[in-house]
Design a protein around this motif. Structure first.
Motif, PDB file in Angstrom:
ATOM      1  N   ILE A 286       0.856  -1.189   0.000  1.00  0.00           N
ATOM      2  CA  ILE A 286       0.000   0.000   0.000  1.00  0.00           C
ATOM      3  C   ILE A 286       0.889   1.234   0.000  1.00  0.00           C
ATOM      4  O   ILE A 286       1.784   1.376   0.845  1.00  0.00           O
ATOM      5  N   SER A 287       0.643   2.107  -0.947  1.00  0.00           N
ATOM      6  CA  SER A 287       1.441   3.335  -1.045  1.00  0.00           C
ATOM      7  C   SER A 287       0.918   4.365  -0.050  1.00  0.00           C
ATOM      8  O   SER A 287      -0.207   4.270   0.450  1.00  0.00           O
ATOM      9  N   TRP A 288       1.739   5.373   0.224  1.00  0.00           N
ATOM     10  CA  TRP A 288       1.323   6.427   1.150  1.00  0.00           C
ATOM     11  C   TRP A 288       0.128   7.220   0.642  1.00  0.00           C
ATOM     12  O   TRP A 288      -0.758   7.546   1.435  1.00  0.00           O
ATOM     13  N   PRO A 289       0.040   7.536  -0.657  1.00  0.00           N
ATOM     14  CA  PRO A 289      -1.194   8.214  -1.133  1.00  0.00           C
ATOM     15  C   PRO A 289      -2.451   7.375  -0.892  1.00  0.00           C
ATOM     16  O   PRO A 289      -3.505   7.914  -0.553  1.00  0.00           O
ATOM     17  N   GLU A 290      -2.339   6.039  -1.062  1.00  0.00           N
ATOM     18  CA  GLU A 290      -3.506   5.193  -0.806  1.00  0.00           C
ATOM     19  C   GLU A 290      -3.895   5.212   0.671  1.00  0.00           C
ATOM     20  O   GLU A 290      -5.081   5.221   1.008  1.00  0.00           O
ATOM     21  N   ILE A 291      -2.898   5.216   1.544  1.00  0.00           N
ATOM     22  CA  ILE A 291      -3.191   5.280   2.975  1.00  0.00           C
ATOM     23  C   ILE A 291      -3.930   6.566   3.314  1.00  0.00           C
ATOM     24  O   ILE A 291      -4.914   6.570   4.070  1.00  0.00           O
ATOM     25  N   VAL A 292      -3.475   7.686   2.740  1.00  0.00           N
ATOM     26  CA  VAL A 292      -4.135   8.967   2.993  1.00  0.00           C
ATOM     27  C   VAL A 292      -5.564   8.952   2.463  1.00  0.00           C
ATOM     28  O   VAL A 292      -6.501   9.416   3.130  1.00  0.00           O
ATOM     29  N   ILE A 293      -5.757   8.377   1.271  1.00  0.00           N
ATOM     30  CA  ILE A 293      -7.099   8.321   0.686  1.00  0.00           C
ATOM     31  C   ILE A 293      -8.028   7.465   1.546  1.00  0.00           C
ATOM     32  O   ILE A 293      -9.186   7.834   1.803  1.00  0.00           O
ATOM     33  N   TYR A 294      -7.536   6.336   2.047  1.00  0.00           N
ATOM     34  CA  TYR A 294      -8.363   5.476   2.889  1.00  0.00           C
ATOM     35  C   TYR A 294      -8.760   6.173   4.188  1.00  0.00           C
ATOM     36  O   TYR A 294      -9.903   6.052   4.661  1.00  0.00           O
TER      37      TYR A 294
ATOM     38  N   ALA B  78     -12.528   7.037   5.316  1.00  0.00           N
ATOM     39  CA  ALA B  78     -13.054   6.592   6.608  1.00  0.00           C
ATOM     40  C   ALA B  78     -13.574   7.776   7.421  1.00  0.00           C
ATOM     41  O   ALA B  78     -14.634   7.692   8.056  1.00  0.00           O
ATOM     42  N   TRP B  79     -12.828   8.883   7.396  1.00  0.00           N
ATOM     43  CA  TRP B  79     -13.276  10.083   8.112  1.00  0.00           C
ATOM     44  C   TRP B  79     -14.559  10.638   7.505  1.00  0.00           C
ATOM     45  O   TRP B  79     -15.462  11.059   8.228  1.00  0.00           O
ATOM     46  N   PHE B  80     -14.678  10.626   6.182  1.00  0.00           N
ATOM     47  CA  PHE B  80     -15.884  11.124   5.527  1.00  0.00           C
ATOM     48  C   PHE B  80     -17.086  10.253   5.877  1.00  0.00           C
ATOM     49  O   PHE B  80     -18.177  10.765   6.129  1.00  0.00           O
ATOM     50  N   TYR B  81     -16.893   8.941   5.908  1.00  0.00           N
ATOM     51  CA  TYR B  81     -17.994   8.050   6.271  1.00  0.00           C
ATOM     52  C   TYR B  81     -18.415   8.283   7.711  1.00  0.00           C
ATOM     53  O   TYR B  81     -19.607   8.252   8.035  1.00  0.00           O
ATOM     54  N   TRP B  82     -17.456   8.541   8.594  1.00  0.00           N
ATOM     55  CA  TRP B  82     -17.775   8.829   9.988  1.00  0.00           C
ATOM     56  C   TRP B  82     -18.579  10.119  10.102  1.00  0.00           C
ATOM     57  O   TRP B  82     -19.528  10.205  10.890  1.00  0.00           O
ATOM     58  N   LEU B  83     -18.223  11.135   9.312  1.00  0.00           N
ATOM     59  CA  LEU B  83     -18.992  12.386   9.312  1.00  0.00           C
ATOM     60  C   LEU B  83     -20.421  12.143   8.825  1.00  0.00           C
ATOM     61  O   LEU B  83     -21.366  12.753   9.334  1.00  0.00           O
ATOM     62  N   CYS B  84     -20.579  11.256   7.848  1.00  0.00           N
ATOM     63  CA  CYS B  84     -21.926  10.928   7.366  1.00  0.00           C
ATOM     64  C   CYS B  84     -22.758  10.284   8.465  1.00  0.00           C
ATOM     65  O   CYS B  84     -23.932  10.611   8.639  1.00  0.00           O
ATOM     66  N   LEU B  85     -22.149   9.381   9.225  1.00  0.00           N
ATOM     67  CA  LEU B  85     -22.879   8.732  10.313  1.00  0.00           C
ATOM     68  C   LEU B  85     -23.263   9.747  11.393  1.00  0.00           C
ATOM     69  O   LEU B  85     -24.368   9.687  11.943  1.00  0.00           O
ATOM     70  N   ILE B  86     -22.363  10.695  11.698  1.00  0.00           N
ATOM     71  CA  ILE B  86     -22.687  11.734  12.673  1.00  0.00           C
ATOM     72  C   ILE B  86     -23.835  12.598  12.165  1.00  0.00           C
ATOM     73  O   ILE B  86     -24.753  12.954  12.919  1.00  0.00           O
ATOM     74  N   ASN B  87     -23.813  12.924  10.874  1.00  0.00           N
ATOM     75  CA  ASN B  87     -24.870  13.736  10.282  1.00  0.00           C
ATOM     76  C   ASN B  87     -26.216  13.029  10.355  1.00  0.00           C
ATOM     77  O   ASN B  87     -27.244  13.637  10.691  1.00  0.00           O
ATOM     78  N   ILE B  88     -26.229  11.729  10.083  1.00  0.00           N
ATOM     79  CA  ILE B  88     -27.466  10.954  10.150  1.00  0.00           C
ATOM     80  C   ILE B  88     -27.972  10.887  11.585  1.00  0.00           C
ATOM     81  O   ILE B  88     -29.171  11.018  11.860  1.00  0.00           O
ATOM     82  N   GLY B  89     -27.055  10.660  12.538  1.00  0.00           N
ATOM     83  CA  GLY B  89     -27.458  10.612  13.940  1.00  0.00           C
ATOM     84  C   GLY B  89     -28.040  11.928  14.428  1.00  0.00           C
ATOM     85  O   GLY B  89     -28.993  11.951  15.213  1.00  0.00           O
ATOM     86  N   THR B  90     -27.477  13.043  13.940  1.00  0.00           N
ATOM     87  CA  THR B  90     -28.001  14.354  14.324  1.00  0.00           C
ATOM     88  C   THR B  90     -29.409  14.557  13.792  1.00  0.00           C
ATOM     89  O   THR B  90     -30.285  15.083  14.495  1.00  0.00           O
ATOM     90  N   ARG B  91     -29.652  14.126  12.555  1.00  0.00           N
ATOM     91  CA  ARG B  91     -31.004  14.268  11.995  1.00  0.00           C
ATOM     92  C   ARG B  91     -32.002  13.400  12.738  1.00  0.00           C
ATOM     93  O   ARG B  91     -33.146  13.803  12.972  1.00  0.00           O
ATOM     94  N   HIS B  92     -31.588  12.211  13.115  1.00  0.00           N
ATOM     95  CA  HIS B  92     -32.488  11.342  13.876  1.00  0.00           C
ATOM     96  C   HIS B  92     -32.814  11.936  15.247  1.00  0.00           C
ATOM     97  O   HIS B  92     -33.942  11.828  15.722  1.00  0.00           O
ATOM     98  N   ARG B  93     -31.832  12.558  15.878  1.00  0.00           N
ATOM     99  CA  ARG B  93     -32.123  13.194  17.157  1.00  0.00           C
ATOM    100  C   ARG B  93     -33.073  14.372  16.966  1.00  0.00           C
ATOM    101  O   ARG B  93     -33.978  14.596  17.776  1.00  0.00           O
ATOM    102  N   GLY B  94     -32.881  15.140  15.900  1.00  0.00           N
ATOM    103  CA  GLY B  94     -33.816  16.224  15.615  1.00  0.00           C
ATOM    104  C   GLY B  94     -35.221  15.720  15.385  1.00  0.00           C
ATOM    105  O   GLY B  94     -36.205  16.343  15.817  1.00  0.00           O
ATOM    106  N   ARG B  95     -35.337  14.578  14.726  1.00  0.00           N
ATOM    107  CA  ARG B  95     -36.660  13.970  14.518  1.00  0.00           C
ATOM    108  C   ARG B  95     -37.265  13.536  15.849  1.00  0.00           C
ATOM    109  O   ARG B  95     -38.472  13.687  16.070  1.00  0.00           O
ATOM    110  N   SER B  96     -36.440  13.017  16.763  1.00  0.00           N
ATOM    111  CA  SER B  96     -36.938  12.625  18.089  1.00  0.00           C
ATOM    112  C   SER B  96     -37.445  13.840  18.856  1.00  0.00           C
ATOM    113  O   SER B  96     -38.483  13.772  19.531  1.00  0.00           O
ATOM    114  N   LEU B  97     -36.733  14.955  18.766  1.00  0.00           N
ATOM    115  CA  LEU B  97     -37.185  16.178  19.427  1.00  0.00           C
ATOM    116  C   LEU B  97     -38.533  16.632  18.866  1.00  0.00           C
ATOM    117  O   LEU B  97     -39.437  17.024  19.613  1.00  0.00           O
ATOM    118  N   GLU B  98     -38.664  16.586  17.540  1.00  0.00           N
ATOM    119  CA  GLU B  98     -39.911  17.005  16.907  1.00  0.00           C
ATOM    120  C   GLU B  98     -41.076  16.116  17.329  1.00  0.00           C
ATOM    121  O   GLU B  98     -42.167  16.604  17.664  1.00  0.00           O
TER     122      GLU B  98
END
Length: 242
Positions: free
Chosen positions: A174-182, A186-206
């Motif tokens: 595995i090259s260093w550019p591939e490691i950075v891309i991975y 992974a960080w982008f997918y984690w941000l997506c999960l946080i975004n989804i969790g925030t929307r679900h909490r907003g729905r619970s409040l509503e």
């Protein structure tokens, strides 16, 4: 029931966070499991770093990499042994456990609604309308970030891993550019999960605010005490004539 000076989204969110979970759905690890899995992850990271940083074809490179593999296997075995024996519930047990969860959660949900109902109706309605408006805006903007991640779950990650390691050889090159891309993916997918969790909490409040509003509207209006009406002039005249 304790009184709150003001109904805010922060106060309601803290109330929801404080709701206890049924023991069967509470996700947690013992101290031994945490140390075991943390050690395994650290050993995996050290393994790949040693392969990339140390010279190829040297005996000490192979020895160091093999030692990290041994540490990883021992750590995972230690974590699994800490939670042994594993329990695999049957279909009937799952349904019974789910019904117990509903009974357990319903009492806390009812207490949450009762806490909201104690506030003035106009205040509850104002927060419910604003929460609904924010949910609409969230639904409009979220596809730009997460796309279909919410419905596919972890499936895109599994497909990406399978495609990446389909023709991989050992040890992986595995090259260093591939490691950075991975890492970025992974960080982008984690941000997506946080975004989804925030929307679900907003729905619970509503939902909680609207439910409390419906309960508030069903409450009977307290009758105001009857006021003593002073006699009019005609009443006084008729009384004197009598």
């Amino acid at each position: 029931m304790d009184q709150q000076a003001e109904l805010t989204f922060k106060a309601l969110n803290e109330r929801i966070d404080q709701l206890p979970e049924h023991p069967s759905v509470a996700v947690g690890f013992s101290t031994k499991e945490k140390y075991g899995y943390a050690t395994a992850l650290l050993a995996i990271a050290c393994y790949f770093l040693s392969i990339k940083a140390l010279p190829d074809g040297r005996w000490y490179t192979l020895a160091i990499a093999a030692s990290f593999v041994v540490v990883e296997v021992v750590a995972v075995a230690f974590a699994i042994a800490s939670s042994w024996p594993l329990h695999l519930p049957s279909f009937k047990e799952e349904r019974t456990e789910y019904a117990e969860q509903l009974d357990y959660d319903f009492g806390h949900y009812r207490d949450l609604i009762a806490w909201i109902v104690q506030f003035p109706r106009d205040e509850i309605a104002e927060l419910a309308d604003y929460a609904e408006m924010r949910q609409e805006r969230f639904r409009e903007k979220q596809p730009l970030l997460v796309g279909g991640v919410e419905k596919l779950g972890i499936l895109p990650i599994l497909i990406a891993i399978a495609a990446q390691f389909k023709g991989v050889h050992w040890p992986p090159d595995i090259s260093w550019p591939e490691i950075v891309i991975y890492l970025v993916l992974a960080w982008f997918y984690w941000l997506c999960l946080i975004n989804i969790g925030t929307r679900h909490r907003g729905r619970s409040l509503e939902i909680a605010l609207k439910r409390a509003l419906a309960v508030k509207d069903r409450q009977p209006v307290e009758a105001s005490p009857a006021k003593e009406i002073a006699p009019t002039v005609s009443d006084k005249a008729s009384t004197a004539a009598a």
